[in-house]
Structure formats: structure tokens, C-alpha cells
Design an enzyme around this catalytic site. Structure first.
Site, PDB file in Angstrom:
ATOM      1  N   HIS A  24      75.682  58.341 -20.833  1.00  0.00           N
ATOM      2  CA  HIS A  24      76.483  57.860 -19.623  1.00  0.00           C
ATOM      3  C   HIS A  24      77.926  57.984 -19.197  1.00  0.00           C
ATOM      4  O   HIS A  24      78.654  57.723 -20.478  1.00  0.00           O
ATOM      5  CB  HIS A  24      76.295  56.291 -19.586  1.00  0.00           C
ATOM      6  CG  HIS A  24      76.931  55.419 -18.445  1.00  0.00           C
ATOM      7  ND1 HIS A  24      76.827  55.854 -17.355  1.00  0.00           N
ATOM      8  CD2 HIS A  24      77.619  54.432 -18.685  1.00  0.00           C
ATOM      9  CE1 HIS A  24      77.794  54.953 -16.709  1.00  0.00           C
ATOM     10  NE2 HIS A  24      78.109  54.200 -17.444  1.00  0.00           N
ATOM     11  N   ASN A  54      82.761  57.132 -13.054  1.00  0.00           N
ATOM     12  CA  ASN A  54      81.556  56.287 -13.641  1.00  0.00           C
ATOM     13  C   ASN A  54      80.470  55.908 -12.188  1.00  0.00           C
ATOM     14  O   ASN A  54      81.009  55.205 -11.560  1.00  0.00           O
ATOM     15  CB  ASN A  54      82.058  55.023 -14.012  1.00  0.00           C
ATOM     16  CG  ASN A  54      80.812  54.232 -14.587  1.00  0.00           C
ATOM     17  OD1 ASN A  54      79.651  54.504 -14.511  1.00  0.00           O
ATOM     18  ND2 ASN A  54      81.077  53.101 -15.402  1.00  0.00           N
ATOM     19  N   CYS A  59      74.361  50.386 -15.324  1.00  0.00           N
ATOM     20  CA  CYS A  59      74.978  51.804 -15.825  1.00  0.00           C
ATOM     21  C   CYS A  59      73.577  52.176 -16.869  1.00  0.00           C
ATOM     22  O   CYS A  59      73.499  53.558 -16.779  1.00  0.00           O
ATOM     23  CB  CYS A  59      75.905  51.621 -16.486  1.00  0.00           C
ATOM     24  SG  CYS A  59      77.425  51.289 -15.480  1.00  0.00           S
TER      25      CYS A  59
END
Length: 324
Positions: free
Chosen positions: A251, A281, A114
């Protein structure tokens, strides 16, 4: 004179299929309300059968090139951040290079889960400052739907597929924080925390892609602390403070992490670009997606000071400070 890597264009792509939280209610012991309350996610996009990470990346790349007014052969390098490549090798970047019809330059992938786009952006900045490239296409692209355990309600409802891209170009600045472009970066990793977020397969272990595994509560605690710390470190490197920031572009993992980080930095949510409700996500794709959406919404404007930060498996985390 100081060289800077300046953003010239931005774009994104989301697969056609939209998956609302309600779609999980038939197969899992979960509800739309449960998912929203714990993550802030309302829907996400899943890639179609046969639609690959390089396909998503290429769509986003074309959008960013169009926004910048460049052709593929105007680009010197492609850096793709992904943890879900089409194949073990070659890199997604070279596949994008081919699909764009780009006949010069070079491409490679960066894998920091990520946090991948932060690491890719920092590498692209280094290529520009070292004179290796004048224009770099930086892409985050993922098809996390391909590594989900659909029986695990704690993970499979959180992730989505998508891609975002930016075009960086070398420019001259005055060497002050008023310059447009990337001003600083801070990168970190600590392999002791790898079991908090990992995939239980791989080429040299199982010979399979594996499925994503996550320890949600411990990871949450690490995320807020480390995201705040890396953002503030990146700001301190150039003599800036939290109060100087126009936008945090984080993020997009979990709304509670996003809110917790903003609070620790003393900034209201009015200064945060949030897309997690629509995309879930999307790992390395989430920051460039949010940047592109933030521009499209009219939130991010030329001259704005942006801090973008992420944490992912490894653990790996980092932040970039840039002026749009």
C-alpha cells in the site's frame, strides 16, 4: 489438481489533473520539501468536478479487460474496494457493471479503507475457489479528494484519486507454490484502533460525508509492525520465506512505512514497487495501481512471486501472496 485464481489482466486510470506539492504552498504552512521529507510524495491526481469513483473504476476496468483480452460479458462478478462511493447506495460495482455494458453476473463493494483491495482480492479468490465465479474483475477506486479537510496540512497533502483493476480467472494448478495465481491470504482487523484513522461523518451520525482524521505518529508505528507481520504470516501459510519474494507491492501510503516494512522483512528496496511519489495515498486503489504500473515498467514479470500488503482505518490490515 488444485484450483487457483490467476491474474489474466491488469490496468489503471488516473484523473487528468496533476497536483504538485507546490500547489499547497499558497494555502497551507507547508513546502514541497516538507511533504517529500515526511511522506515521499511529490505529486498526486485529483478527480475533475463531476468525475466520480465509478468513472475512475470503469476506466481502470476497461484497461484490465483489454489487457486480458476479455469482453465485459466474459466476466462473472465485479468486486470493488472503495471508501468513497458515488452514493450511499447502490454499490459502485453495479454502476461499473452498467457503464461497461455488462448484462450478466453480479457485483458488490468491499469497504476496508486502505486495506480494501486486499479484502476484495481475498473475496474474489473465495468466489473462484468455491465455484461461484470463473472470472472476477477486482477494482480498487477512490476519490479521497472529496473527504479532505483542506486546512489540515497533516492529511490533505497525503492523498490522491485513482483506480486500478485486475482480472482473475480460474485455472488448474499442481498445488505447489510454483503455481500461478493466489497462493495465500491473511486478513485482520482490530476496532480498538479506530480513532487512529477515521472520517468524522456518516449516514447514521452526521448525515454528511465528513472529513478524514488521522493520528499520524501512532498509526505509523502500528503500520510497520502489522504490515510486516501479516506479510510473513501469509508467506508462512504456504511454506515460503521472505527471501523467496521477488516483489513487495505495498500500500502506497508513506515511503518511510514502505522502507521500514522492507527492512523488517530483510529485503532491499530493489524488490519493492514504489509509486507513492507520483500518486500519493490512493487508499484502496494504491495496490492495483502499483501492480499495473509495475507491469508497465517491466518490473513485474510472469512467474514472479509477489507479496502485497496494506493497512487502513478500522484498523484493518492484511496481505496476499500470489505468483504472477
Amino acid at each position: 489438481m488444485t484450483l487457483r485464481a490467476v491474474v489474466k489482466g491488469v490496468g489503471h486510470y488516473l484523473p487528468e489533473r496533476v497536483v504538485p506539492n507546490s500547489e499547497f504552498e499558497a494555502s497551507l504552512e507547508t513546502t514541497d520539501e516538507w511533504i517529500r521529507a515526511r511522506s515521499g510524495i511529490e505529486r498526486r491526481h485529483f478527480a475533475a468536478e463531476g468525475e466520480t469513483t465509478s468513472d475512475l473504476a470503469t476506466h481502470a476496468a476497461r484497461a484490465a479487460l483489454a489487457d486480458a483480452g476479455f469482453e465485459p460479458d466474459d466476466i462473472d462478478a465485479i468486486v470493488v474496494a472503495t471508501s468513497t462511493p458515488d452514493l450511499t447506495f447502490p454499490s459502485v460495482a453495479t454502476m461499473v457493471q452498467d457503464k461497461l455494458g455488462m448484462t450478466r453476473g453480479f457485483g458488490f463493494d468491499v469497504q476496508a479503507v486502505c486495506a480494501g483491495f486486499i479484502f476484495a482480492l481475498t473475496n474474489a479468490n473465495a468466489l473462484i475457489l468455491s465455484g461461484q465465479a470463473k472470472r472476477v474483475l477486482v477494482i480498487g477506486a477512490e476519490t479521497f479528494s472529496r473527504i479532505m479537510d483542506w486546512t489540515d496540512r497533516s492529511t490533505c497533502v497525503l492523498f490522491g484519486d485513482g483506480a486500478g483493476a485486475i482480472v482473475l480467472e480460474v485455472a488448474e494448478g499442481d498445488g505447489t507454490t510454483a503455481d500461478r495465481g493466489i497462493l495465500s491470504a491473511d486478513l485482520n482487523s482490530d476496532g480498538r484502533y479506530r480513532e487512529m484513522l477515521y472520517v468524522d461523518g456518516g449516514v447514521s451520525t452526521s448525515g454528511t460525508a465528513g472529513k478524514l482524521r488521522m493520528q499520524g505518529n501512532p498509526l505509523f508505528r502500528q503500520a510497520v509492525e502489522k504490515l510486516t507481520s501479516t506479510a510473513e504470516t501469509a508467506l508462512e501459510k504456504v511454506g515460503l520465506q521472505d527471501s523467496d519474494v521477488d516483489w513487495i507491492v505495498p500500500h502506497q501510503a508513506n515511503i518511510r512505512i514502505i522502507q521500514g516494512t522492507a527492512k523488517k522483512m530483510g529485503l532491499s528496496m530493489d524488490h519493492v514497487v514504489v509509486t507513492v511519489q507520483d500518486h500519493g495515498n490512493t487508499s484502496a486503489a494504491s495496490i492495483p495501481l502499483a501492480l499495473s504500473v509495475g507491469v508497465a515498467r517491466g518490473q513485474i514479470k510472469p512467474g514472479d512471486l509477489i507479496v502485497t500488503e496494506a493497512i487502513g482505518g478500522g484498523l484493518a490490515w492484511g496481505a496476499v501472496v500470489l505468483r504472477w
